[in-house]
Design a protein around this motif. Structure first.
Motif, PDB file in Angstrom:
ATOM      1  N   ALA A   1       0.854  -1.184   0.000  1.00  0.00           N
ATOM      2  CA  ALA A   1       0.000   0.000   0.000  1.00  0.00           C
ATOM      3  C   ALA A   1       0.888   1.232   0.000  1.00  0.00           C
ATOM      4  N   ALA A   2       0.495   2.220  -0.784  1.00  0.00           N
ATOM      5  CA  ALA A   2       1.224   3.478  -0.816  1.00  0.00           C
ATOM      6  C   ALA A   2       0.288   4.669  -0.883  1.00  0.00           C
ATOM      7  N   ALA A   3      -1.002   4.400  -1.068  1.00  0.00           N
ATOM      8  CA  ALA A   3      -1.953   5.498  -1.151  1.00  0.00           C
ATOM      9  C   ALA A   3      -3.354   4.984  -0.847  1.00  0.00           C
ATOM     10  N   VAL A   4      -4.188   5.908  -0.430  1.00  0.00           N
ATOM     11  CA  VAL A   4      -5.615   5.634  -0.272  1.00  0.00           C
ATOM     12  C   VAL A   4      -6.295   6.447  -1.358  1.00  0.00           C
ATOM     13  N   ALA A   5      -7.143   5.772  -2.140  1.00  0.00           N
ATOM     14  CA  ALA A   5      -7.800   6.447  -3.254  1.00  0.00           C
ATOM     15  C   ALA A   5      -9.255   6.027  -3.334  1.00  0.00           C
ATOM     16  N   ASP A   6     -10.059   6.904  -3.918  1.00  0.00           N
ATOM     17  CA  ASP A   6     -11.433   6.575  -4.252  1.00  0.00           C
ATOM     18  C   ASP A   6     -11.452   6.159  -5.717  1.00  0.00           C
ATOM     19  N   ILE A   7     -12.094   5.038  -5.983  1.00  0.00           N
ATOM     20  CA  ILE A   7     -12.192   4.546  -7.353  1.00  0.00           C
ATOM     21  C   ILE A   7     -13.674   4.450  -7.690  1.00  0.00           C
ATOM     22  N   ALA A   8     -14.090   5.164  -8.730  1.00  0.00           N
ATOM     23  CA  ALA A   8     -15.486   5.140  -9.142  1.00  0.00           C
ATOM     24  C   ALA A   8     -15.578   5.397 -10.639  1.00  0.00           C
TER      25      ALA A   8
END
Length: 121
Positions: A1-8
Motif C-alpha cells: 500500500a502506498a496510497a488511499v484512493a477513491d475509485i469510481a
C-alpha cells in the motif's frame, strides 16, 4: 500500500499518500479492496506533488546562504537546518527509503538515483 484512493466509474482520486508497507491479502495484485486504515501512516505531504517541490526549494534557498559544516559529500547535517525546513525533509527521506523497497528495480537504477537530502540518515 502506498496510497488511499477513491475509485469510481473508472476514475481514481488520491485521498492521501501513506507510508509504504506490504499488505498481505488473498486477492490478485492490483485488485481494489477495502482495508482497515488504522494500520496506515498518512504522509503529511504528497512527495510526488508540488508540496515536495516547495519544501525542496525552501531548502535549496537555505543552502545558498549556509556557511556551516558539511559532511564528506558536501551535505548539510539536518541539525544545522531550521526545524520548519528539516523536519518535513527528514520525513521525505524516510518515505523514499521505504518506497524504494517496493519498486520493481531489477538493475537498481531507481535506488541509485535516490539521494537522501541529509547526511545523517
Amino acid at each position: 500500500a502506498a496510497a488511499v484512493a477513491d475509485i469510481a466509474l473508472g476514475h481514481v482520486q488520491l485521498q492521501k499518500l501513506v507510508h509504504p508497507l506490504r499488505v498481505a491479502v488473498n486477492q490478485p495484485i492490483w485488485t481494489p479492496y477495502q482495508f482497515d486504515e488504522s494500520f496506515l501512516t498518512a504522509e503529511p505531504h504528497n512527495w510526488f506533488g508540488p508540496e515536495a517541490i516547495v519544501l525542496e526549494k525552501r531548502f535549496e534557498d537555505f543552502t545558498k546562504s549556509y556557511k556551516g559544516p558539511r559532511d564528506a559529500n558536501g551535505r548539510i547535517p539536518s541539525n544545522q537546518v531550521p526545524d520548519e525546513i528539516a523536519k518535513p525533509l527528514l520525513i521525505e527521506d524516510a518515505y523514499w527509503a521505504a518506497y524504494a523497497n517496493f519498486v520493481n528495480d531489477p538493475n537498481e537504477q531507481f535506488k541509485k538515483q535516490l539521494r537522501p537530502i541529509f547526511s545523517n540518515q
